[in-house]
Design an enzyme around this catalytic site. Structure first.
Site, mmCIF file in Angstrom:
data_model
loop_
_atom_site.group_PDB
_atom_site.id
_atom_site.type_symbol
_atom_site.label_atom_id
_atom_site.label_comp_id
_atom_site.label_asym_id
_atom_site.label_seq_id
_atom_site.Cartn_x
_atom_site.Cartn_y
_atom_site.Cartn_z
ATOM 1 C CD GLU A 79 -1.845 -2.382 1.214
ATOM 2 O OE1 GLU A 79 -0.738 -2.680 1.697
ATOM 3 O OE2 GLU A 79 -2.687 -3.240 0.906
ATOM 4 C CG HIS A 148 -10.173 -7.305 6.527
ATOM 5 N ND1 HIS A 148 -9.715 -8.075 7.560
ATOM 6 C CD2 HIS A 148 -9.347 -7.565 5.479
ATOM 7 C CE1 HIS A 148 -8.662 -8.780 7.164
ATOM 8 N NE2 HIS A 148 -8.425 -8.482 5.912
#
Length: 343
Positions: A79, A148
């Site tokens: 990321e 998540h």
């Protein structure tokens, strides 16, 4: 008009912006052959890229040389690297769209977003812009558990230099995404997984956009203001229907854009109804709803007949068990309880 789901409306907006401007491209983890975790990027790889096997044979290909080939990029799982590459690309004149598999993973790229994307325009005296979009699902889905399910819009809206939006409907997703791509600032575009399947009418107009910084009164009322965004808009609309049976006429204000925030529309609603409940899915402590409630209290105190109510998610890591997960997400009963407290 075409009737599309939220995810289809997003995909349509991406396609139209990529067709309109060859500098727009998209990258992220599993967005190509896998079509994206929530299928937002389905079909884009075939539309804009040559197949992966061809890349290994006789590069360079004519498709790459004329700019067709590399516009949907499957990236490694990194990321900070993805966002850093997008920042660099945007500084050279491209307009990258970055898909986070889930906004929870963007925590790894916070330094890139906060210390670089948000500040480069300021630190270069306005000489360099960062026209990029960081988009992806934010909030609880269906048993994605603690790592998540973050709602990070409040974190990002804390940072000057970013723009942060959280559309609730297919139409807003379509119109605001096109605005995001065309904006010369870094935009954080959060999509609640709970609304991906909701349908709405989308205009067949490639130039249709919805500006940032403009809240939407999705239901007018005179007795109470329910101020909300993203999935909670739909919860509040259902609450308004229940309140109507009790003779209470609630107004529902969809904030849509957190940064910039349209306080004028929120204040006008509160000054009309004299009561407000702010509803958001993020953890209640320190969530963006606290900022909205604080501003209403500061600037509309004399117009209020009761303290501002606030409904947020429970301050716990999101459980995996479905029954516990549902307990953590604000629902109609939670909002009704907050309304009853107003008297």
């Amino acid at each position: 008009m075409a009737t599309l789901t939220y995810r289809e409306a997003l995909r349509q907006a991406i396609i139209e912006e990529m067709d309109r401007d060859e500098n727009v491209f998209i990258m992220g983890e599993d967005i190509g052959a896998y079509k994206g975790t929530f299928r937002v990027t389905e079909g884009l790889f075939d539309r804009y890229c040559i197949q992966p096997k061809d890349w290994l044979l006789e590069p360079p290909h004519p498709e790459i040389q004329d700019g067709v080939g590399r516009r949907v990029i499957d990236t490694p799982i990194t990321e900070p690297g993805i966002v850093g590459m997008a920042i660099g690309a945007s500084m050279t004149g491209l307009r990258p769209i970055v898909e986070m598999m889930t906004m929870s993973f963007s925590i790894l790229a916070m330094d890139q977003m906060i210390n670089h994307a948000a500040k480069i325009h300021y630190m270069t005296g306005g000489q360099v812009t960062v026209p990029m979009v960081l988009r992806g699902p934010g909030g609880a889905a269906n048993q994605l558990s603690a790592q998540h399910s973050h709602s990070l819009e409040g974190w990002y809206a804390h940072v000057p230099g970013l723009k942060v939006v959280a559309p609730a409907t297919a139409l807003d997703a379509y119109g605001m995404f096109k605005t995001a791509v065309r904006d010369n600032n870094p935009v954080v575009f959060t999509e609640n997984p709970g609304v991906y399947g909701l349908k709405g009418e989308i205009p067949e107009d490639g130039d249709f956009t919805i500006p940032f910084g403009k809240a939407n009164v999705v239901k007018e009322g005179k007795d109470l203001s329910l101020v909300c965004y993203s999935r909670m808009v739909h919860v509040c609309l259902r609450v308004a229907e229940q309140l109507e049976k009790d003779g209470i006429d609630a107004e529902v204000v969809d904030v849509r854009s957190l940064l910039p925030l349209d306080t004028e529309t929120i204040y006008n609603s509160v000054r009309k109804t004299h009561r407000a409940v702010v509803v958001y899915e993020d953890w209640k402590s320190g969530g963006f709803g606290a900022e909205i409630a604080s501003r209403i209290s500061e600037d509309c105190f004399d117009d209020l007949d009761a303290p501002v109510g606030r409904v947020g998610g429970l301050n716990v890591p999101m459980p995996y068990a479905r029954v516990l997960e549902l307990e953590c997400i604000p629902n109609e009963e939670d909002v009704l309880a907050a309304v009853r407290k107003l008297g």
